[in-house]
Design an enzyme around this catalytic site. Structure first.
Site, PDB file in Angstrom:
ATOM      1  N   LYS A  91       0.833  -1.215   0.000  1.00  0.00           N
ATOM      2  CA  LYS A  91       0.000   0.000   0.000  1.00  0.00           C
ATOM      3  C   LYS A  91       0.860   1.254   0.000  1.00  0.00           C
ATOM      4  O   LYS A  91       0.600   2.185  -0.748  1.00  0.00           O
ATOM      5  CB  LYS A  91      -0.914   0.060   1.243  1.00  0.00           C
ATOM      6  CG  LYS A  91      -1.981  -1.007   1.294  1.00  0.00           C
ATOM      7  CD  LYS A  91      -3.001  -0.710   2.401  1.00  0.00           C
ATOM      8  CE  LYS A  91      -2.401  -0.702   3.791  1.00  0.00           C
ATOM      9  NZ  LYS A  91      -2.131  -2.026   4.352  1.00  0.00           N
ATOM     10  N   ARG A 137     -10.332   0.459   8.210  1.00  0.00           N
ATOM     11  CA  ARG A 137      -9.752  -0.815   8.658  1.00  0.00           C
ATOM     12  C   ARG A 137     -10.845  -1.783   9.103  1.00  0.00           C
ATOM     13  O   ARG A 137     -10.557  -2.919   9.403  1.00  0.00           O
ATOM     14  CB  ARG A 137      -8.868  -0.479   9.850  1.00  0.00           C
ATOM     15  CG  ARG A 137      -7.653  -1.328  10.097  1.00  0.00           C
ATOM     16  CD  ARG A 137      -6.585  -1.079   9.085  1.00  0.00           C
ATOM     17  NE  ARG A 137      -5.316  -1.647   9.468  1.00  0.00           N
ATOM     18  CZ  ARG A 137      -4.154  -1.184   9.055  1.00  0.00           C
ATOM     19  NH1 ARG A 137      -4.102  -0.148   8.270  1.00  0.00           N
ATOM     20  NH2 ARG A 137      -3.039  -1.782   9.391  1.00  0.00           N
ATOM     21  N   ARG A 140      11.482  -5.185   5.108  1.00  0.00           N
ATOM     22  CA  ARG A 140      10.999  -3.810   4.936  1.00  0.00           C
ATOM     23  C   ARG A 140      11.737  -2.805   5.822  1.00  0.00           C
ATOM     24  O   ARG A 140      11.877  -3.002   7.023  1.00  0.00           O
ATOM     25  CB  ARG A 140       9.503  -3.759   5.237  1.00  0.00           C
ATOM     26  CG  ARG A 140       8.943  -2.360   5.166  1.00  0.00           C
ATOM     27  CD  ARG A 140       7.484  -2.367   4.914  1.00  0.00           C
ATOM     28  NE  ARG A 140       6.703  -2.664   6.099  1.00  0.00           N
ATOM     29  CZ  ARG A 140       5.378  -2.567   6.131  1.00  0.00           C
ATOM     30  NH1 ARG A 140       4.719  -2.209   5.050  1.00  0.00           N
ATOM     31  NH2 ARG A 140       4.730  -2.830   7.218  1.00  0.00           N
ATOM     32  N   ARG A 169      10.409  -0.988  11.268  1.00  0.00           N
ATOM     33  CA  ARG A 169       9.304  -0.794  12.212  1.00  0.00           C
ATOM     34  C   ARG A 169       9.317  -1.874  13.288  1.00  0.00           C
ATOM     35  O   ARG A 169       9.604  -3.024  12.999  1.00  0.00           O
ATOM     36  CB  ARG A 169       7.966  -0.854  11.439  1.00  0.00           C
ATOM     37  CG  ARG A 169       7.591   0.471  10.844  1.00  0.00           C
ATOM     38  CD  ARG A 169       6.458   0.373   9.873  1.00  0.00           C
ATOM     39  NE  ARG A 169       5.336  -0.420  10.341  1.00  0.00           N
ATOM     40  CZ  ARG A 169       4.217  -0.586   9.627  1.00  0.00           C
ATOM     41  NH1 ARG A 169       4.096  -0.016   8.444  1.00  0.00           N
ATOM     42  NH2 ARG A 169       3.231  -1.312  10.094  1.00  0.00           N
ATOM     43  N   ARG A 209      -1.226  -9.192  13.119  1.00  0.00           N
ATOM     44  CA  ARG A 209      -1.768  -8.171  12.209  1.00  0.00           C
ATOM     45  C   ARG A 209      -2.549  -8.831  11.074  1.00  0.00           C
ATOM     46  O   ARG A 209      -3.555  -8.310  10.623  1.00  0.00           O
ATOM     47  CB  ARG A 209      -0.633  -7.306  11.647  1.00  0.00           C
ATOM     48  CG  ARG A 209      -0.151  -6.288  12.661  1.00  0.00           C
ATOM     49  CD  ARG A 209       1.237  -5.776  12.352  1.00  0.00           C
ATOM     50  NE  ARG A 209       1.342  -5.056  11.121  1.00  0.00           N
ATOM     51  CZ  ARG A 209       2.470  -4.894  10.437  1.00  0.00           C
ATOM     52  NH1 ARG A 209       3.602  -5.422  10.908  1.00  0.00           N
ATOM     53  NH2 ARG A 209       2.493  -4.210   9.328  1.00  0.00           N
TER      54      ARG A 209
END
Ligand code: ADP
Length: 216
Positions: free
Chosen positions: A14, A85, A124, A159, A170
């Site tokens: 995203k 969400r 990431r 992160r 998640r």
């Protein structure tokens, strides 16, 4: 005014697609995750929820969103990355769409399997300054200089919720809360599904075709 909602499992791309859309069309990028990570710097409760992969309350998220939507850069159009969400957020957002007089509300669903998303999350890294996302395990997404942002040169960070354990939580939150939005927006007739196992440029090409076929 155009509103583009990106729905996807965690780490489906995203943020990357948002950056590309911002660059090409000049839309504002609204990432509720980025806004909440900013708040978490001074709020321990939010910080620990983010680290556990839990959703933040709808009221807090709406408060942040409404302030953000008042900013001038949203006038032309904006991308919602990470919002809504859950179905409650989607229903409340439908009211905002009416109030703001948004002429075109499009939902792009980036479909990716759990294994691919997990691979993307492990490598990431992102820029704390301009929020650009890189991946040090995927050739086409690596920064030019290891550990440094291509755009602003800041030191890239990982992160704290990007680990396989929090990813599992998640992902479950996504399946239980966010995936029902796929039916919700299909029924509204504004959902476009994009196979996101492809490379970022191919995915972007598909999104451009979708947007090109919709009038403002
Ligand atoms: P990703 O796209 O990798 O899942 P995000 O940056 O969108 O990550 O979100 C990170 C975290 O921020 C989520 O796990 C959740 O705790 C919180 N969050 C983001 N957006 C929302 C939202 N719209 N409602 C509630 N919580 C949110």
């Amino acid at each position: 005014m155009r509103s583009i909602i990106l729905i996807a499992p965690p780490a489906a791309g995203k943020g990357t697609q948002s950056d590309m859309l911002v660059e090409k069309y000049g839309f504002a990028h609204i990432s509720t995750g980025d806004m909440l990570r900013e708040v978490a710097k001074t709020d321990e409760v939010i910080k620990s929820k983010l680290e556990n992969g839990e959703l933040i309350s709808d009221d807090i998220v709406f408060d942040l969103l409404q302030k953000r939507l008042e900013q001038d850069d949203c006038k032309k159009g904006f991308i919602l990355d990470g919002f809504p969400r859950n179905v409650n957020q989607a229903k409340r957002y439908d009211q905002i769409v009416d109030e703001l007089g948004i002429s075109s509300n499009v939902v792009i669903y980036l479909d990716v399997d759990k294994e691919t998303a997990l691979k993307r999350i492990v490598g990431r890294v992102s820029c704390p300054n301009c929020h650009r996302v890189f991946n040090d395990m995927i050739d086409e997404a690596m920064p030019k200089v290891s550990g440094k942002c291509d755009d602003c040169g800041s030191e890239l960070i990982r992160r704290t919720d990007d680990n396989s354990e929090t990813f599992g939580k998640r992902y479950d939150v996504y399946i239980n809360n966010t995936a029902p939005l796929i039916d919700y927006y299909s029924e509204e007739g504004i959902l476009y599904k994009v196979d996101s196992r492809m490379g970022k440029d191919e995915i972007f090409g598909v999104i451009e075709n979708i947007l090109g076929g919709i009038n403002d």
